[in-house]
Design a protein around this motif. Structure first.
Motif, PDB file in Angstrom:
ATOM      1  N   HIS A  32       0.835  -1.205   0.000  1.00  0.00           N
ATOM      2  CA  HIS A  32       0.000   0.000   0.000  1.00  0.00           C
ATOM      3  C   HIS A  32       0.870   1.254   0.000  1.00  0.00           C
ATOM      4  CE1 HIS A  32      -2.606   3.162   1.736  1.00  0.00           C
ATOM      5  NE2 HIS A  32      -3.565   2.529   1.063  1.00  0.00           N
ATOM      6  N   LYS A  33       1.885   1.267   0.830  1.00  0.00           N
ATOM      7  CA  LYS A  33       2.777   2.430   0.914  1.00  0.00           C
ATOM      8  C   LYS A  33       3.495   2.665  -0.405  1.00  0.00           C
ATOM      9  CE  LYS A  33       6.872   4.153   3.358  1.00  0.00           C
ATOM     10  NZ  LYS A  33       7.888   3.836   4.400  1.00  0.00           N
ATOM     11  N   GLU A  34       4.014   1.592  -1.025  1.00  0.00           N
ATOM     12  CA  GLU A  34       4.750   1.738  -2.285  1.00  0.00           C
ATOM     13  C   GLU A  34       3.846   2.227  -3.409  1.00  0.00           C
ATOM     14  OE1 GLU A  34       7.963   1.580  -2.902  1.00  0.00           O
ATOM     15  OE2 GLU A  34       8.270   1.290  -0.752  1.00  0.00           O
ATOM     16  N   ILE A  35       2.630   1.717  -3.457  1.00  0.00           N
ATOM     17  CA  ILE A  35       1.688   2.143  -4.499  1.00  0.00           C
ATOM     18  C   ILE A  35       1.313   3.607  -4.324  1.00  0.00           C
ATOM     19  CG2 ILE A  35      -0.651   1.810  -5.414  1.00  0.00           C
ATOM     20  CD1 ILE A  35      -0.322  -1.180  -4.734  1.00  0.00           C
ATOM     21  N   MET A  36       1.042   4.012  -3.089  1.00  0.00           N
ATOM     22  CA  MET A  36       0.669   5.398  -2.841  1.00  0.00           C
ATOM     23  C   MET A  36       1.841   6.349  -3.105  1.00  0.00           C
ATOM     24  SD  MET A  36      -2.446   5.148  -2.338  1.00  0.00           S
ATOM     25  CE  MET A  36      -2.687   6.903  -2.072  1.00  0.00           C
ATOM     26  N   ASN A  37       3.060   5.909  -2.776  1.00  0.00           N
ATOM     27  CA  ASN A  37       4.239   6.728  -3.074  1.00  0.00           C
ATOM     28  C   ASN A  37       4.395   6.921  -4.584  1.00  0.00           C
ATOM     29  OD1 ASN A  37       4.958   7.104  -0.416  1.00  0.00           O
ATOM     30  ND2 ASN A  37       6.479   5.459  -0.375  1.00  0.00           N
ATOM     31  N   TYR A  38       4.211   5.844  -5.314  1.00  0.00           N
ATOM     32  CA  TYR A  38       4.320   5.931  -6.772  1.00  0.00           C
ATOM     33  C   TYR A  38       3.253   6.874  -7.334  1.00  0.00           C
ATOM     34  CZ  TYR A  38       4.631   4.603 -11.673  1.00  0.00           C
ATOM     35  OH  TYR A  38       4.775   4.634 -13.044  1.00  0.00           O
ATOM     36  N   ALA A  39       2.033   6.746  -6.812  1.00  0.00           N
ATOM     37  CA  ALA A  39       0.937   7.608  -7.272  1.00  0.00           C
ATOM     38  C   ALA A  39       1.238   9.075  -6.972  1.00  0.00           C
ATOM     39  CB  ALA A  39      -0.373   7.186  -6.622  1.00  0.00           C
ATOM     40  N   SER A  40       1.770   9.357  -5.799  1.00  0.00           N
ATOM     41  CA  SER A  40       2.045  10.733  -5.387  1.00  0.00           C
ATOM     42  C   SER A  40       3.076  11.411  -6.290  1.00  0.00           C
ATOM     43  CB  SER A  40       2.536  10.769  -3.937  1.00  0.00           C
ATOM     44  OG  SER A  40       1.548  10.281  -3.061  1.00  0.00           O
ATOM     45  N   PHE A  41       4.089  10.662  -6.693  1.00  0.00           N
ATOM     46  CA  PHE A  41       5.191  11.259  -7.450  1.00  0.00           C
ATOM     47  C   PHE A  41       5.069  11.101  -8.962  1.00  0.00           C
ATOM     48  CE2 PHE A  41       7.142  10.667  -3.246  1.00  0.00           C
ATOM     49  CZ  PHE A  41       7.702  11.921  -3.063  1.00  0.00           C
ATOM     50  N   HIS A  42       4.267  10.113  -9.412  1.00  0.00           N
ATOM     51  CA  HIS A  42       4.254   9.826 -10.846  1.00  0.00           C
ATOM     52  C   HIS A  42       2.862   9.872 -11.480  1.00  0.00           C
ATOM     53  CE1 HIS A  42       8.480   8.635 -10.694  1.00  0.00           C
ATOM     54  NE2 HIS A  42       8.192   7.938  -9.603  1.00  0.00           N
ATOM     55  N   GLU A  43       1.887   9.202 -10.878  1.00  0.00           N
ATOM     56  CA  GLU A  43       0.564   9.098 -11.497  1.00  0.00           C
ATOM     57  C   GLU A  43      -0.531   9.346 -10.468  1.00  0.00           C
ATOM     58  OE1 GLU A  43       0.144   9.009 -14.516  1.00  0.00           O
ATOM     59  OE2 GLU A  43       2.006   8.231 -15.370  1.00  0.00           O
ATOM     60  N   PRO A  44      -0.986  10.580 -10.317  1.00  0.00           N
ATOM     61  CA  PRO A  44      -2.041  10.867  -9.332  1.00  0.00           C
ATOM     62  C   PRO A  44      -3.372  10.195  -9.661  1.00  0.00           C
ATOM     63  CG  PRO A  44      -1.591  12.785 -10.716  1.00  0.00           C
ATOM     64  CD  PRO A  44      -0.517  11.784 -11.006  1.00  0.00           C
ATOM     65  N   SER A  45      -3.484   9.635 -10.868  1.00  0.00           N
ATOM     66  CA  SER A  45      -4.719   8.935 -11.246  1.00  0.00           C
ATOM     67  C   SER A  45      -4.858   7.595 -10.537  1.00  0.00           C
ATOM     68  CB  SER A  45      -4.747   8.707 -12.758  1.00  0.00           C
ATOM     69  OG  SER A  45      -4.652   9.914 -13.464  1.00  0.00           O
ATOM     70  N   ILE A  46      -3.779   7.113  -9.935  1.00  0.00           N
ATOM     71  CA  ILE A  46      -3.809   5.812  -9.263  1.00  0.00           C
ATOM     72  C   ILE A  46      -4.294   5.982  -7.822  1.00  0.00           C
ATOM     73  CG2 ILE A  46      -2.403   3.881  -8.450  1.00  0.00           C
ATOM     74  CD1 ILE A  46      -0.540   4.374 -10.816  1.00  0.00           C
ATOM     75  N   GLU A  47      -5.249   5.141  -7.414  1.00  0.00           N
ATOM     76  CA  GLU A  47      -5.746   5.165  -6.042  1.00  0.00           C
ATOM     77  C   GLU A  47      -6.001   3.739  -5.557  1.00  0.00           C
ATOM     78  OE1 GLU A  47      -9.684   6.805  -5.561  1.00  0.00           O
ATOM     79  OE2 GLU A  47     -10.192   6.390  -7.652  1.00  0.00           O
ATOM     80  N   VAL A  48      -5.701   3.484  -4.298  1.00  0.00           N
ATOM     81  CA  VAL A  48      -5.997   2.183  -3.688  1.00  0.00           C
ATOM     82  C   VAL A  48      -7.395   2.268  -3.093  1.00  0.00           C
ATOM     83  CG1 VAL A  48      -5.346   0.497  -1.941  1.00  0.00           C
ATOM     84  CG2 VAL A  48      -3.568   1.709  -3.223  1.00  0.00           C
ATOM     85  N   VAL A  49      -8.328   1.497  -3.643  1.00  0.00           N
ATOM     86  CA  VAL A  49      -9.717   1.562  -3.177  1.00  0.00           C
ATOM     87  C   VAL A  49     -10.031   0.493  -2.141  1.00  0.00           C
ATOM     88  CG1 VAL A  49     -10.554   2.648  -5.293  1.00  0.00           C
ATOM     89  CG2 VAL A  49     -10.482   0.151  -5.144  1.00  0.00           C
ATOM     90  N   LEU A  50      -9.187  -0.538  -2.066  1.00  0.00           N
ATOM     91  CA  LEU A  50      -9.410  -1.584  -1.065  1.00  0.00           C
ATOM     92  C   LEU A  50      -8.086  -2.274  -0.772  1.00  0.00           C
ATOM     93  CD1 LEU A  50     -11.374  -3.321   0.647  1.00  0.00           C
ATOM     94  CD2 LEU A  50     -11.574  -4.850  -1.324  1.00  0.00           C
TER      95      LEU A  50
END
Length: 268
Positions: free
Chosen positions: A17-35
């Motif tokens: 979860h942390k790695e995905i959110m970090n990637y989203a924050s810096f590279h693709e804000p369209s990515i979100e963890v919904v569950l």
């Protein structure tokens, strides 16, 4: 791009979860963890009313269902879903051929640095696929830009699009949310036969029309919202509803609903 994580090891789940959110924050804000969950049951409960685009699935779950079996069910519900498997044993990856599952990527639980690198690469590939699905002339979805975010929306999920109170902006109402973005209604009028311009400020999805109030010239949608009908379009709206054919999307939605109901009965 909506992401679901199903991993039974809590520390590994939190790390992903942390790695995905970090990637989203810096590279693709369209990515979100919904569950983010440790059980397939919560995944299926979520999918009964909502949708996701990308799944990180642990193969060895502490559950009667394996990650492979969860993936098979996801494939039944959504053939276009992106699936990324996680495992502690690389030799288990050959099971994907046995189950005939087209996974986008595999992540083997090794060192934290290696896992983080693999997660970033998998996300990049998943998001590239996500964008391509919306950019091509895909019969089942449209793509909109919300600030820096890109979002693909299944057309069967759209209730209606209306002119926003903000100049040059539109407001889109769909099953999974509400979004405002820059655009013109005329650009969406011909994307699907089920879309109908009932008023200068409203473009409705005919497949979500619940009832028409001829006296007040109001159309009520299946989500309970009411849209205005212009006097000139009232008769044409009624005609279009009568002529509206069944579609593969509609059949697929019915099958998905029936399957969800059957699974609920089996659990009970």
């Amino acid at each position: 791009m909506r992401v679901i994580i199903c991993e039974d090891e809590i520390r590994q789940q939190q790390f992903l979860h942390k790695e995905i959110m970090n990637y989203a924050s810096f590279h693709e804000p369209s990515i979100e963890v919904v569950l983010c969950t440790n059980t397939p049951d919560e995944v299926f409960t979520y999918l009964e009313s909502k949708e996701a685009d990308c799944y990180f699935l642990d193969i060895e779950l502490n559950h009667p269902l394996s990650g492979m079996e969860v993936a098979m069910e996801i494939r039944r519900l959504d053939p276009l879903a992106t699936i990324i498997f996680i495992t502690s044993h690389a030799d288990q990856l050959k099971l994907t051929f046995t189950y005939k599952l087209a996974a986008l990527d595999f992540i083997v639980k090794e060192t934290p640095d290696q896992i983080a690198s693999d997660v970033r690469e998998a996300l990049q590939a998943a998001f590239t696929k996500y964008k391509q699905l919306g950019e091509i002339d895909h019969p089942a979805m449209i793509q909109i830009a919300i600030g820096e975010r890109i979002k693909n929306i299944a057309m069967q999920d759209i209730y209606f699009i209306e002119s926003s109170s903000i100049p040059h902006k539109l407001a889109l109402h769909e099953r999974n949310g509400y979004y405002e973005f820059y655009g013109k209604l005329v650009d969406f009028e011909n994307v699907d036969l089920s879309f109908f311009r009932c008023h200068k400020s409203y473009l409705i999805n005919l497949r979500h029309v619940k009832e028409i109030n001829r006296k007040d010239r109001i159309v009520k949608m299946t989500n309970g919202t009411e849209c205005i009908i212009s006097f000139r379009q009232l008769r044409e709206l009624q005609k279009r509803l009568l002529d509206l054919p069944s579609t593969d999307q509609e059949i697929w939605m019915d099958e998905r609903k029936n399957h969800a109901n059957n699974r609920t009965r089996d659990c009970n």
